[in-house]
Design a protein around this motif. Structure first.
Motif, short mmCIF file in Angstrom:
data_model
loop_
_atom_site.label_atom_id
_atom_site.label_comp_id
_atom_site.label_asym_id
_atom_site.label_seq_id
_atom_site.Cartn_x
_atom_site.Cartn_y
_atom_site.Cartn_z
N VAL A 192 23.40 6.94 -46.79
CA VAL A 192 24.12 5.90 -46.04
C VAL A 192 25.38 6.47 -45.42
O VAL A 192 25.70 6.17 -44.26
CB VAL A 192 24.41 4.68 -46.95
CG1 VAL A 192 25.45 3.76 -46.31
CG2 VAL A 192 23.13 3.91 -47.24
N SER A 225 26.10 6.60 -41.53
CA SER A 225 27.31 5.92 -41.07
C SER A 225 28.13 6.82 -40.16
O SER A 225 28.61 6.39 -39.11
CB SER A 225 28.16 5.48 -42.25
OG SER A 225 27.48 4.56 -43.05
N LEU A 229 26.28 7.27 -36.88
CA LEU A 229 26.38 6.06 -36.08
C LEU A 229 27.75 5.95 -35.43
O LEU A 229 27.87 5.60 -34.25
CB LEU A 229 26.08 4.82 -36.93
CG LEU A 229 26.14 3.48 -36.21
CD1 LEU A 229 25.12 3.42 -35.07
CD2 LEU A 229 25.90 2.35 -37.20
N THR A 280 28.43 6.01 -31.50
CA THR A 280 29.17 4.89 -30.89
C THR A 280 30.28 5.43 -30.00
O THR A 280 30.46 4.96 -28.86
CB THR A 280 29.75 3.96 -31.98
OG1 THR A 280 28.67 3.44 -32.75
CG2 THR A 280 30.55 2.83 -31.38
N VAL A 294 32.38 0.38 -36.69
CA VAL A 294 30.91 0.37 -36.76
C VAL A 294 30.43 1.20 -37.95
O VAL A 294 29.54 0.78 -38.70
CB VAL A 294 30.31 0.88 -35.43
CG1 VAL A 294 28.83 1.21 -35.58
CG2 VAL A 294 30.52 -0.14 -34.32
N SER A 295 31.03 2.37 -38.15
CA SER A 295 30.64 3.25 -39.26
C SER A 295 30.80 2.57 -40.61
O SER A 295 29.89 2.57 -41.43
CB SER A 295 31.48 4.52 -39.26
OG SER A 295 31.21 5.31 -38.16
N PHE A 349 28.52 -0.58 -41.13
CA PHE A 349 27.16 -0.17 -41.43
C PHE A 349 27.07 0.31 -42.88
O PHE A 349 26.16 -0.07 -43.62
CB PHE A 349 26.71 0.94 -40.47
CG PHE A 349 25.35 1.48 -40.77
CD1 PHE A 349 24.22 0.82 -40.33
CD2 PHE A 349 25.20 2.66 -41.48
CE1 PHE A 349 22.94 1.33 -40.60
CE2 PHE A 349 23.95 3.18 -41.76
CZ PHE A 349 22.81 2.51 -41.31
N SER A 350 28.03 1.13 -43.28
CA SER A 350 28.04 1.66 -44.64
C SER A 350 28.14 0.51 -45.66
O SER A 350 27.37 0.47 -46.63
CB SER A 350 29.22 2.61 -44.82
OG SER A 350 29.32 3.05 -46.15
N MET A 387 24.77 -1.43 -45.72
CA MET A 387 23.65 -0.67 -46.26
C MET A 387 23.79 -0.34 -47.74
O MET A 387 22.80 -0.23 -48.45
CB MET A 387 23.44 0.61 -45.44
CG MET A 387 23.04 0.35 -43.99
SD MET A 387 21.61 -0.76 -43.82
CE MET A 387 20.34 0.28 -44.45
#
Length: 174
Positions: A76, A80, A83, A87, A117-118, A121-122, A125
């Motif tokens: 993850v 992350s 991602l 981004t 965003v990172s 997401f982390s 998830m």
């Protein structure tokens, strides 16, 4: 501390250290060791270190605090970081492609967006059972190590591609 608090702390840590890493290479008078972790020029690639380095360091801290108990922690965190980097690159090249130039305030905004965003997401998830296999763990670990190697190698010997070119000096790397 729960993962929500860790997420907020990580965002703050990454935003502050990432901002400082924009200047540390110059402050160090061009120290090659500092160059590995800091932006050495104004290329997009070098600016990805501003996200990668603090996120990686904070993930190491998180791992010892609670991450070792989560089977999906390593994959993850790798995803992350990827991602967040994606981004930043996608946002930067999209907005500069549309308006024809870059603006400092928008560049700062792309960094902030990449960090948010990172970590979101982390956070999401890590609450799931996704990426809990041993193959996912190994892939995440290898991915993080490859990113470390790429930042090291491409600081001193970058590919001659636009992503790695300093738009001001038109040079690559140090």
């Amino acid at each position: 501390m729960d993962t929500k608090c860790w997420t907020i702390a990580g965002m703050i840590f990454t935003l502050i250290l990432g901002t400082l890493l924009h200047f540390t290479y110059t402050w160090s008078s061009g120290n090659p060791l500092v160059a590995i972790f800091s932006a050495v020029n104004e290329s997009t690639w070098e600016h990805l270190k501003l996200l990668f380095t603090p996120m990686f360091l904070f993930a190491v801290l998180e791992y010892f605090a609670y991450g070792s108990e989560l089977p999906n922690f390593i994959p993850v965190k790798f995803l992350s970081i990827l991602l967040g980097m994606f981004t930043i690159v996608a946002t930067f090249y999209t907005y500069t492609g549309i308006v024809g130039q870059n603006y400092l305030w928008a560049d700062i905004g792309t960094f902030i967006l990449g960090v948010i965003v990172s970590y979101l997401f982390s956070y999401i998830m890590l609450q799931t059972d996704y990426f809990t296999s041993s193959i996912a763990f190994l892939a995440g670990l290898i991915g993080l190590l490859l990113l470390l190697i790429c930042f090291f190698v491409f600081t001193f010997n970058p590919p001659q591609l636009p992503l790695f070119q300093d738009p001001i000096s038109l040079t690559y790397g140090i």
